[in-house]
Design a protein around this motif. Structure first.
Motif, short mmCIF file in Angstrom:
data_model
loop_
_atom_site.label_atom_id
_atom_site.label_comp_id
_atom_site.label_asym_id
_atom_site.label_seq_id
_atom_site.Cartn_x
_atom_site.Cartn_y
_atom_site.Cartn_z
N ALA A 43 0.68 -1.25 0.26
CA ALA A 43 0.14 0.01 0.35
C ALA A 43 0.52 1.09 -0.08
O ALA A 43 0.23 2.57 -0.60
CB ALA A 43 -0.96 -0.04 0.99
N ARG A 44 1.97 1.29 0.83
CA ARG A 44 2.91 2.19 0.53
C ARG A 44 3.21 2.91 -0.55
O ARG A 44 3.84 3.76 -0.20
CB ARG A 44 4.36 1.92 2.01
CG ARG A 44 5.08 1.13 1.37
CD ARG A 44 5.80 0.53 2.84
NE ARG A 44 6.98 0.62 2.23
CZ ARG A 44 8.17 0.08 1.51
NH1 ARG A 44 8.44 1.53 1.23
NH2 ARG A 44 9.13 -0.62 1.20
N LYS A 45 3.84 2.01 -1.50
CA LYS A 45 3.89 2.09 -2.81
C LYS A 45 3.05 2.53 -3.72
O LYS A 45 2.87 3.18 -4.98
CB LYS A 45 4.52 1.06 -3.09
CG LYS A 45 6.32 0.77 -2.54
CD LYS A 45 7.06 -0.74 -2.79
CE LYS A 45 7.74 -1.11 -2.08
NZ LYS A 45 8.38 -2.20 -2.37
N VAL A 46 1.75 2.59 -3.48
CA VAL A 46 0.29 3.51 -4.26
C VAL A 46 -0.01 4.55 -3.63
O VAL A 46 -0.08 4.59 -3.02
CB VAL A 46 -0.46 1.97 -4.25
CG1 VAL A 46 -2.22 2.53 -5.42
CG2 VAL A 46 -0.30 0.16 -4.83
N ILE A 47 0.10 5.49 -4.91
CA ILE A 47 -0.70 6.52 -4.99
C ILE A 47 -1.90 6.99 -5.49
O ILE A 47 -1.83 6.95 -6.59
CB ILE A 47 1.04 7.75 -5.22
CG1 ILE A 47 1.97 7.48 -4.78
CG2 ILE A 47 0.49 9.67 -5.16
CD1 ILE A 47 2.96 8.14 -5.63
N GLU A 48 -2.60 6.84 -4.65
CA GLU A 48 -4.64 7.31 -4.65
C GLU A 48 -4.63 8.78 -5.39
O GLU A 48 -4.75 9.13 -4.17
CB GLU A 48 -5.12 6.47 -4.28
CG GLU A 48 -4.56 4.71 -3.63
CD GLU A 48 -5.73 4.61 -3.03
OE1 GLU A 48 -6.42 3.31 -3.08
OE2 GLU A 48 -5.50 4.82 -1.91
N LEU A 49 -4.31 8.67 -6.14
CA LEU A 49 -4.47 10.86 -6.14
C LEU A 49 -6.21 10.64 -6.62
O LEU A 49 -6.34 12.19 -5.77
CB LEU A 49 -4.63 10.60 -8.16
CG LEU A 49 -2.95 10.52 -8.07
CD1 LEU A 49 -2.26 11.06 -10.31
CD2 LEU A 49 -2.28 12.13 -7.64
N HIS A 50 -6.69 10.01 -6.34
CA HIS A 50 -8.81 10.49 -6.10
C HIS A 50 -9.21 10.02 -4.95
O HIS A 50 -9.79 9.45 -5.50
CB HIS A 50 -8.86 10.73 -7.18
CG HIS A 50 -8.68 11.34 -8.83
ND1 HIS A 50 -8.65 10.52 -9.91
CD2 HIS A 50 -7.85 12.41 -8.64
CE1 HIS A 50 -7.66 11.39 -10.59
NE2 HIS A 50 -7.98 12.89 -10.37
#
Length: 251
Positions: A104-111
């Protein structure tokens, strides 16, 4: 932050094989039903209880929470497991990269994420599944259990600004990566689309995988029109193989 080698910007097209329709493609939701946009527009949502009731029903019926990762999501997670540093910047709110096994720390959820809710008054966050259970039980517009405020999906609605911290993290990744793959995105929505230009300006190899032309195709080192479910796993296997080769072979 460890310097990433591969950055993946993922849009709606990466999740269509999981049964989640895109929004802006030829058969996209907003093209088929422009009125549906009101259900995810902050001003309408906050100002009209009927819009909120319809929004909760839309969430109850949509397939996002029951969707499973597909071959493309699994391929990104497999690339990370192979030892290649990976960061995902996603325009999606479905959480499928994490479900596929990517940290999860490697996923940037822009929206943001459709898997959580947030109170617009006190900021309390909770589970979307729990909120939907309340809707199923008869609450048409469930209020915040802490303060009674209006609950909304923890996504960035139309009319809301992106979180500046999240956007800053995405910019840092775009500037630092050596390979930038834009996958399943029309690249017409800013500021997400602008990350492509930032990566190219900072020397990244740019690969665009999308069924339709994008405004950034001319910048790309490679444009792939094949189905994402087959094209992305192949591209990422090639990247992993290249990373394993001794540097002397790359002469």
């Amino acid at each position: 932050m460890t310097k990433p080698l591969v950055a993946v910007l993922s849009g709606a097209g990466i999740s269509t094989d999981s049964g989640i329709p895109d929004y802006r493609g030829p058969q996209g939701l907003w093209r088929r039903d422009p009125e549906a946009e009101k259900l995810v527009t902050y001003e309408y949502y906050m100002g009209d209880p009927e819009i909120r009731r319809r929004s909760w029903q839309m969430r109850r019926k949509n397939r996002t929470l029951s969707a499973e990762p597909n071959a493309a999501h699994r391929a990104v997670a497999e690339l990370e497991r192979s030892g290649v540093p990976v960061r995902v910047i996603t325009q999606n709110v479905d959480g499928l990269h994490q479900l596929a096994g990517l940290s999860a720390r490697k996923v940037i959820e822009l929206h943001g994420t459709a898997r959580a809710v947030v109170c617009t008054k006190c900021g309390t966050r909770g589970s979307m599944a729990d909120a939907l259970a309340r809707v199923e039980a008869g609450e048409e517009d469930p209020p915040c259990p802490e303060c009674g405020g209006i609950l909304k999906s923890a996504t960035v609605m139309f009319g809301e600004r992106l979180d500046s911290r999240v956007l800053g993290e995405a910019l840092a990744v775009a500037k630092a990566c050596t390979v930038f793959l834009a996958v399943g995105s029309s690249l017409r929505v800013q500021p997400a689309a602008g990350l492509v230009g930032v990566a190219a300006d900072h020397g990244a190899r740019l690969v665009i995988v999308n069924a339709e032309p994008t405004p950034y195709d001319e910048l790309a080192d490679e444009v792939v029109r094949e189905p994402i479910g087959t094209a992305l796993p192949r591209l990422l296997r090639e990247l992993a193989a290249a990373e394993r080769r001794p540097r002397s072979e790359e002469g």
